[in-house]
Design a protein around this motif. Structure first.
Motif, PDB file in Angstrom:
ATOM      1  N   ASP A   1      -1.143   0.174 -15.557  1.00  0.00           N
ATOM      2  CA  ASP A   1      -1.448  -0.752 -16.707  1.00  0.00           C
ATOM      3  C   ASP A   1      -1.914  -2.511 -16.169  1.00  0.00           C
ATOM      4  N   GLY A   2      -2.084  -2.347 -15.019  1.00  0.00           N
ATOM      5  CA  GLY A   2      -2.925  -3.606 -14.249  1.00  0.00           C
ATOM      6  C   GLY A   2      -1.646  -4.808 -14.305  1.00  0.00           C
ATOM      7  N   TYR A   3      -0.421  -4.420 -14.482  1.00  0.00           N
ATOM      8  CA  TYR A   3       0.601  -5.456 -14.472  1.00  0.00           C
ATOM      9  C   TYR A   3       0.793  -6.075 -13.131  1.00  0.00           C
ATOM     10  N   GLY A   4       1.113  -7.330 -13.189  1.00  0.00           N
ATOM     11  CA  GLY A   4       1.043  -8.101 -11.786  1.00  0.00           C
ATOM     12  C   GLY A   4       0.021  -8.089 -10.945  1.00  0.00           C
ATOM     13  N   ILE A   5       0.131  -9.186  -9.987  1.00  0.00           N
ATOM     14  CA  ILE A   5      -0.999  -9.565  -9.121  1.00  0.00           C
ATOM     15  C   ILE A   5      -0.973  -8.310  -7.939  1.00  0.00           C
ATOM     16  N   ASN A   6      -2.369  -7.688  -8.008  1.00  0.00           N
ATOM     17  CA  ASN A   6      -2.915  -6.810  -7.034  1.00  0.00           C
ATOM     18  C   ASN A   6      -1.806  -5.566  -6.879  1.00  0.00           C
ATOM     19  N   LEU A   7      -1.571  -5.131  -8.298  1.00  0.00           N
ATOM     20  CA  LEU A   7      -0.979  -4.014  -8.371  1.00  0.00           C
ATOM     21  C   LEU A   7      -1.434  -2.785  -7.516  1.00  0.00           C
ATOM     22  N   HIS A   8      -2.950  -2.622  -7.598  1.00  0.00           N
ATOM     23  CA  HIS A   8      -3.318  -1.239  -6.759  1.00  0.00           C
ATOM     24  C   HIS A   8      -2.938  -1.367  -5.136  1.00  0.00           C
ATOM     25  N   LYS A   9      -3.209  -2.627  -4.639  1.00  0.00           N
ATOM     26  CA  LYS A   9      -3.057  -2.927  -3.280  1.00  0.00           C
ATOM     27  C   LYS A   9      -1.453  -2.735  -3.012  1.00  0.00           C
ATOM     28  N   ARG A  10      -0.662  -3.390  -3.797  1.00  0.00           N
ATOM     29  CA  ARG A  10       0.570  -3.141  -3.359  1.00  0.00           C
ATOM     30  C   ARG A  10       1.246  -1.568  -3.616  1.00  0.00           C
ATOM     31  N   THR A  11       0.689  -0.851  -4.412  1.00  0.00           N
ATOM     32  CA  THR A  11       1.178   0.436  -4.533  1.00  0.00           C
ATOM     33  C   THR A  11       0.668   1.411  -3.418  1.00  0.00           C
ATOM     34  N   ALA A  12      -0.764   0.921  -3.052  1.00  0.00           N
ATOM     35  CA  ALA A  12      -1.393   1.970  -1.935  1.00  0.00           C
ATOM     36  C   ALA A  12      -0.605   1.341  -0.453  1.00  0.00           C
ATOM     37  N   LEU A  13      -0.208   0.289  -0.340  1.00  0.00           N
ATOM     38  CA  LEU A  13       0.512  -0.090   0.722  1.00  0.00           C
ATOM     39  C   LEU A  13       1.825   0.537   0.636  1.00  0.00           C
ATOM     40  N   SER A  14       2.708   0.895  -0.441  1.00  0.00           N
ATOM     41  CA  SER A  14       3.996   1.182  -0.641  1.00  0.00           C
ATOM     42  C   SER A  14       3.640   2.654  -0.324  1.00  0.00           C
ATOM     43  N   LEU A  15       2.947   3.452  -0.804  1.00  0.00           N
ATOM     44  CA  LEU A  15       2.635   4.669  -0.637  1.00  0.00           C
ATOM     45  C   LEU A  15       2.448   5.141   0.675  1.00  0.00           C
ATOM     46  N   ASN A  16       1.511   4.348   1.156  1.00  0.00           N
ATOM     47  CA  ASN A  16       1.031   4.827   2.690  1.00  0.00           C
ATOM     48  C   ASN A  16       2.185   4.514   3.628  1.00  0.00           C
ATOM     49  N   TYR A  17       3.272   3.450   3.507  1.00  0.00           N
ATOM     50  CA  TYR A  17       4.424   3.362   4.283  1.00  0.00           C
ATOM     51  C   TYR A  17       5.212   4.644   3.877  1.00  0.00           C
ATOM     52  N   LEU A  18       5.737   4.816   2.726  1.00  0.00           N
ATOM     53  CA  LEU A  18       6.554   5.884   2.416  1.00  0.00           C
ATOM     54  C   LEU A  18       6.164   7.234   3.171  1.00  0.00           C
ATOM     55  N   ALA A  19       4.752   7.383   3.163  1.00  0.00           N
ATOM     56  CA  ALA A  19       4.392   8.697   3.912  1.00  0.00           C
ATOM     57  C   ALA A  19       4.530   8.772   5.550  1.00  0.00           C
ATOM     58  N   THR A  20       4.928   7.659   6.093  1.00  0.00           N
ATOM     59  CA  THR A  20       5.196   7.510   7.392  1.00  0.00           C
ATOM     60  C   THR A  20       6.558   7.808   7.557  1.00  0.00           C
ATOM     61  N   LEU A  21       7.495   7.862   6.747  1.00  0.00           N
ATOM     62  CA  LEU A  21       8.823   8.521   6.559  1.00  0.00           C
ATOM     63  C   LEU A  21       8.888   9.708   6.656  1.00  0.00           C
ATOM     64  N   CYS A  22       7.709  10.644   6.177  1.00  0.00           N
ATOM     65  CA  CYS A  22       7.915  12.170   5.942  1.00  0.00           C
ATOM     66  C   CYS A  22       7.591  12.611   7.262  1.00  0.00           C
ATOM     67  N   ALA A  23       8.216  13.665   7.761  1.00  0.00           N
ATOM     68  CA  ALA A  23       7.749  14.158   9.118  1.00  0.00           C
ATOM     69  C   ALA A  23       7.812  15.870   8.875  1.00  0.00           C
ATOM     70  N   ASP A  24       8.542  16.339   7.970  1.00  0.00           N
ATOM     71  CA  ASP A  24       8.575  17.820   7.833  1.00  0.00           C
ATOM     72  C   ASP A  24       7.479  18.138   6.710  1.00  0.00           C
ATOM     73  N   ALA A  25       6.946  19.456   7.119  1.00  0.00           N
ATOM     74  CA  ALA A  25       5.897  20.005   6.074  1.00  0.00           C
ATOM     75  C   ALA A  25       6.245  20.106   4.673  1.00  0.00           C
ATOM     76  N   GLU A  26       7.605  19.993   4.243  1.00  0.00           N
ATOM     77  CA  GLU A  26       8.283  20.330   2.975  1.00  0.00           C
ATOM     78  C   GLU A  26       8.518  18.964   2.581  1.00  0.00           C
ATOM     79  N   ASP A  27       8.280  17.829   3.135  1.00  0.00           N
ATOM     80  CA  ASP A  27       8.534  16.492   2.751  1.00  0.00           C
ATOM     81  C   ASP A  27       7.515  16.373   1.555  1.00  0.00           C
ATOM     82  N   GLU A  28       8.017  15.483   0.596  1.00  0.00           N
ATOM     83  CA  GLU A  28       7.100  14.980  -0.724  1.00  0.00           C
ATOM     84  C   GLU A  28       7.181  13.639  -1.051  1.00  0.00           C
TER      85      GLU A  28
END
Length: 70
Positions: free
Chosen positions: A11-38
């Motif tokens: 919904d475009g709410y907030g400043i740099n929503l797309h950038k903040r979301t991408a950074l968050s998802l990229n970081y969360l992916a670093t916490l995943c190690a097992d093939a079954e993580d999601e």
């Protein structure tokens, strides 16, 4: 097995929503190690004429984030 649930909408709410979301998802992916993580992205009420936020930022996600994202 690690499951991370992220809820959002394109919904475009907030400043740099797309950038903040991408950074968050990229970081969360670093916490995943097992093939079954999601990382489950739950789209909440994105207008029908818009793509989901994850679809909009697909090109800024790391290969690791794309691997775990569902």
């Amino acid at each position: 097995m690690l499951t991370i649930v992220v809820v959002g909408r394109n919904d475009g709410y907030g400043i740099n929503l797309h950038k903040r979301t991408a950074l968050s998802l990229n970081y969360l992916a670093t916490l995943c190690a097992d093939a079954e993580d999601e990382i489950l992205y739950v789209d909440c009420n994105t207008p029908a004429h818009d793509v989901t936020l994850v679809e909009a930022i697909q090109d800024t996600l790391t290969p690791q984030a794309r691997q775990y994202l569902k």
